[in-house]
Design an enzyme around this catalytic site. Structure first.
Site, short mmCIF file in Angstrom:
data_model
loop_
_atom_site.label_atom_id
_atom_site.label_comp_id
_atom_site.label_asym_id
_atom_site.label_seq_id
_atom_site.Cartn_x
_atom_site.Cartn_y
_atom_site.Cartn_z
N CYS A 71 -13.10 11.05 5.78
CA CYS A 71 -13.12 9.73 5.15
C CYS A 71 -13.58 8.67 6.14
O CYS A 71 -14.36 7.78 5.80
CB CYS A 71 -11.73 9.35 4.64
SG CYS A 71 -11.03 10.57 3.54
N ASP A 91 7.76 0.65 -13.89
CA ASP A 91 6.78 -0.10 -14.66
C ASP A 91 5.90 0.96 -15.33
O ASP A 91 5.92 2.11 -14.92
CB ASP A 91 5.96 -0.97 -13.70
CG ASP A 91 4.77 -1.61 -14.37
OD1 ASP A 91 4.97 -2.18 -15.46
OD2 ASP A 91 3.66 -1.52 -13.83
N ASP A 118 3.57 -1.69 -9.86
CA ASP A 118 2.33 -1.97 -9.15
C ASP A 118 1.74 -3.34 -9.42
O ASP A 118 1.11 -3.92 -8.57
CB ASP A 118 1.28 -0.92 -9.49
CG ASP A 118 0.70 -1.13 -10.86
OD1 ASP A 118 1.48 -1.45 -11.77
OD2 ASP A 118 -0.52 -0.99 -11.02
N ASP A 166 5.02 -7.35 -11.35
CA ASP A 166 6.21 -6.65 -10.89
C ASP A 166 6.69 -7.20 -9.55
O ASP A 166 7.76 -6.83 -9.09
CB ASP A 166 5.90 -5.15 -10.68
CG ASP A 166 5.53 -4.47 -11.98
OD1 ASP A 166 6.22 -4.73 -12.97
OD2 ASP A 166 4.56 -3.71 -11.99
#
Lengths: 50, 710
Positions: free
Chosen positions: B30, B429, B602, B606
């Site tokens: 990466c 959530d 998220d 929230d």
């Protein structure tokens, strides 16, 4: 015993150099991304243009 | 809108820095992919990845916007977000101070030991005096430099007429140094510089470890407010448009918001219709259509047409600023939670002082000279040094968080583990937490050509539906077709041509219950459906949490129906249509009933709930602000790290209790010996160090706590 007059400053001087190198490395940001450094070894740089 | 091409800016002006957070990077590949992928682009001078912080610092031409970089990274396969532009800010200054102090103490300790060993092995007379003087010469500046973190903290505590762990440490170190200087001046037999410096070294090591972990991820809450648009075009009475900064806007002004622009203030749509991306505020990824009279909030992004918006609230009155404020307040109420070590030290420090004083007075009364009494008192101070006690908590927490990081969960703060271990309820959530939060397209019915055309079209747009489609297709290893003349028609879709045929992705003719788009190739039209899928292991994670004795519920801002569908599938209770303040109230109500809720969410909505909950976890795809408010962040599509976090936190607290047990046991054994005068300060320092090692060794057992499953 007079040998101590040389050896002690040398020992302290070597410790001092180590300390200076550590300070330099820290200011240089070498401890900011330790995980990255470990991973970078694996990067193949044969076609690295930059 | 053709974003990748926009990066080929020829205007080689000044360079600027942008920092982006890329939570998805996981390996050396990466790093190479990002650095090469960005470095090869015109206008980008350099890109440097900080893997530990999951950040990329990009040095680039002023002509490239943050958004371009985000898109560029998205095409490389990484989700990215720009963070507050302050590339040189060091947020780990305290850690650096501690590390410097540690290095100096280490240097001092080694050299003084060298001299001390010679003295112990029989150096006498002039040599011993010389060595004591040399030790003093090294120790005094080292103590003065390395002791500062303790001295300043002790001074602060004393100024407010309290004591903390640093008070006995400071007194011990200063007394031992002072006594040693006196001994040196008098040409005495013993000096205790080694004890003083060794003590500092071990304490600093513990503190530096603790601090490193706490700073592992920390970014300013300002990141939240930086998501608001920074300026807007304001329509003047004579029809001209003047660009104004966000803080110059006043309610009543009329803004012209171009497509792709973020709103800098709350307002009401006056003219035009558009589709806006509210995902930052609500977590809902489907774009919302707005028309005349609709309320729009700062931070939302206009996706399609230019619209006129009448400003109703600016700056700190906006909804996003209100969320930031709620979050701040909720976070403060939680930070009053006293950390275990501090609680222990509050009782411990006065006890240590009294003991040392008692030893001194006792031996004086018993007829020993003031010198011997002082040596014994110092030995008591050092041997009872709360070193093992001080390491008991951070050592266990560092090892545990290291184990968790390898499983994809970043714990931001040591005290988070203490709180995670105590939770007895979990509140989820929905969008982006239990579900993946982005629109996954059902492309199984499309053939390869259709897929590649769809990808070519979808890549050209920033519309959430296009982004979701492009992501789904690139994940399947599909390459884009060579579609030319791509253009986005506001409100309709994207069209282009492919080998002579006209192709398009357009909004469906008839609206159905689900989100979908029509892919048109020539005369043929295919419908592509979208769904927000549950995370693959959501059900399993919920079951595991319940098995650990946590009750699970769901609170979501989404429509009641969507919530109850998911709730039914997972077999938990759920409530829909809850706004940020409502979530906060629900959590406060739980806390009032004596529950200790763990919030997993998220969206920015929230944020306040994350900050208020007893402990909180956010996914790596969450907004910066939510990640900032949460105690831990998990990376990847799996939800399992949430259950793992609770499990490891509980094991950690078990180890912490063992460590405390050992530290107390050690003191019960060592203190009487020291009081009886059997222990010199040096032996005390060694015993103290050994006890610390035992604690560290015990904590290392946690390294495998997260292994085994997942």
């Amino acid at each position: 015993m007079s040998v101590l007059l040389y050896l002690i400053p040398i020992a302290l001087g070597m410790g001092g150099i180590g300390l200076a190198v550590f300070f330099w490395a820290m200011r240089d940001g070498q401890f900011e991304d330790l995980d990255g450094a470990a991973n970078r070894i694996l990067i193949d740089d044969e076609n690295d243009a930059s | 809108m053709n974003a990748p091409a926009a990066i080929d800016v020829a205007a080689h002006g000044q360079l600027t820095d942008t920092r982006l957070t890329v939570p998805g990077m996981r390996c050396a590949g990466c790093i190479a992919k990002i650095e090469r992928g960005l470095g090869g682009v015109d206008g980008i001078a350099s890109a440097r990845v900080n893997f530990s912080a999951k950040r990329v610092a990009v040095r680039h031409d002023k002509g490239i916007s943050e958004q371009d970089l985000v898109v560029r990274l998205q095409n490389l396969g990484f989700e990215a977000q720009a963070i507050a532009s302050n590339p040189l800010a060091r947020d780990d200054r305290e850690t650096q101070t501690l590390l410097r102090a540690l290095a100096v103490a280490g240097f001092g300790m080694m050299n003084i030991m060298l001299l001390s060993v010679s003295v112990w092995s029989g150096a006498g007379g002039v040599t011993r005096e010389l060595f004591h003087w040399l030790s003093a010469l090294i120790a005094i500046p080292v103590v003065a430099y390395s002791g500062r973190p303790f001295f300043s903290s002790a001074a602060m505590a004393l100024r407010y007429r309290r004591t903390n762990m640093d008070v006995p440490i400071s007194i011990g170190v200063v007394l031992a140094t002072g006594l040693s200087i006196y001994e040196t001046l008098m040409g005495g037999e013993h000096a205790y510089f080694d004890s003083a410096v060794m003590l500092l070294f071990f304490l600093l090591a513990g503190r530096a470890l603790d601090d490193t972990m706490r700073n592992k991820t920390r970014s300013g809450i300002g990141a939240l407010l930086s998501r608001m648009g920074r300026s807007a075009g304001v329509v003047q009475p004579d029809g001209t448009i003047v660009r104004m900064d966000a803080d110059e806007l006043k309610p009543g002004m009329l803004m012209l918001l171009a497509a792709g622009e973020a709103l800098p203030a709350d307002g009401v749509v006056e003219k035009g219709t558009a589709s806006i991306d509210n995902s930052m505020l609500t977590g809902e990824s489907a774009p919302e259509a707005v028309g005349h009279g609709a309320l729009v909030h700062a931070g939302a992004i206009n996706l399609l047409h230019p619209i006129h918006v009448r400003v109703t609230a600016t700056g700190s009155d906006t909804a996003i600023a209100e969320i930031a404020r709620l979050m701040d307040e909720a976070g403060q109420s939680r930070s009053r939670y006293v950390r275990i070590a501090d609680r222990a030290s509050r009782l411990y420090a006065p006890a240590v002082h009294s003991l040392a004083l008692l030893a001194f007075v006792g031996w004086m009364l018993a007829g020993a000279g003031w010198h011997q009494s002082l040596v014994i008192a110092i030995a008591v101070l050092i041997i009872t040094c709360p070193c093992a006690m001080g390491l008991a908590v951070p050592a266990a927490q560092i090892v545990a968080s290291g184990a968790l990081i390898r499983k994809g969960l970043l714990v931001k703060d040591g005290s988070a583990l203490e709180r995670l271990a105590e939770v007895d309820a979990v509140v989820f959530d929905k969008t982006g937490t239990l579900t993946l939060g982005d629109m996954r397209a059902d492309v199984a019915a499309l053939d390869s050509e259709q897929q590649s055309i769809a990808l070519a079209l979808a890549q050209a747009s920033l519309h959430p539906v296009s982004v979701g489609l492009a992501k789904t297709l690139s994940e399947r290893g599909q390459g884009p077709a060579d579609v030319v003349h791509i253009e986005e028609v506001s409100g309709q879709g994207i069209k282009g041509s492919f080998s002579g045929r006209s192709v398009a992705l357009r909004r469906p003719r008839q609206r159905s219950g689900t989100t979908s788009v029509d892919l048109q190739i020539g005369e043929e039209t295919t419908s592509i459906d979208f769904a927000d899928e549950l995370r693959p292991d959501a059900g399993e994670t919920v079951t595991r949490l319940q098995a650990m004795g946590l009750s699970a519920t769901m609170l979501s801002g989404d429509a009641e129906q969507a919530v109850s569908d998911v709730a039914l599938e997972l077999g938990i209770s759920g409530r829909g249509g809850v706004d940020p303040a409502g979530k906060l109230r629900a959590l406060d109500a739980m806390k009032a009933k004596g529950r200790r809720p763990l919030m997993v969410g998220d969206g920015l909505n929230d944020g306040p709930a994350l900050a208020a909950a007893h402990a909180s976890i956010a996914p790596g795809t969450a907004s910066d602000a939510s990640q900032q408010a949460a105690d831990a962040v998990f990376i990847g599509e799996r939800l399992k790290p949430v259950a793992l976090a609770v499990q490891v936190a509980r094991r950690t607290m078990a180890i912490v209790r063992q460590n405390f047990g050992f530290a107390i046991g050690y003191n019960i054994l060592a203190v009487p010996l020291a009081l009886a005068g059997f222990v010199t300060p040096l032996i005390a320092a060694i015993a103290m160090s050994l006890s610390s090692l035992v604690v560290v060794g015990n904590s290392l057992r946690l390294a495998r706590a997260a292994e085994g499953d997942v």
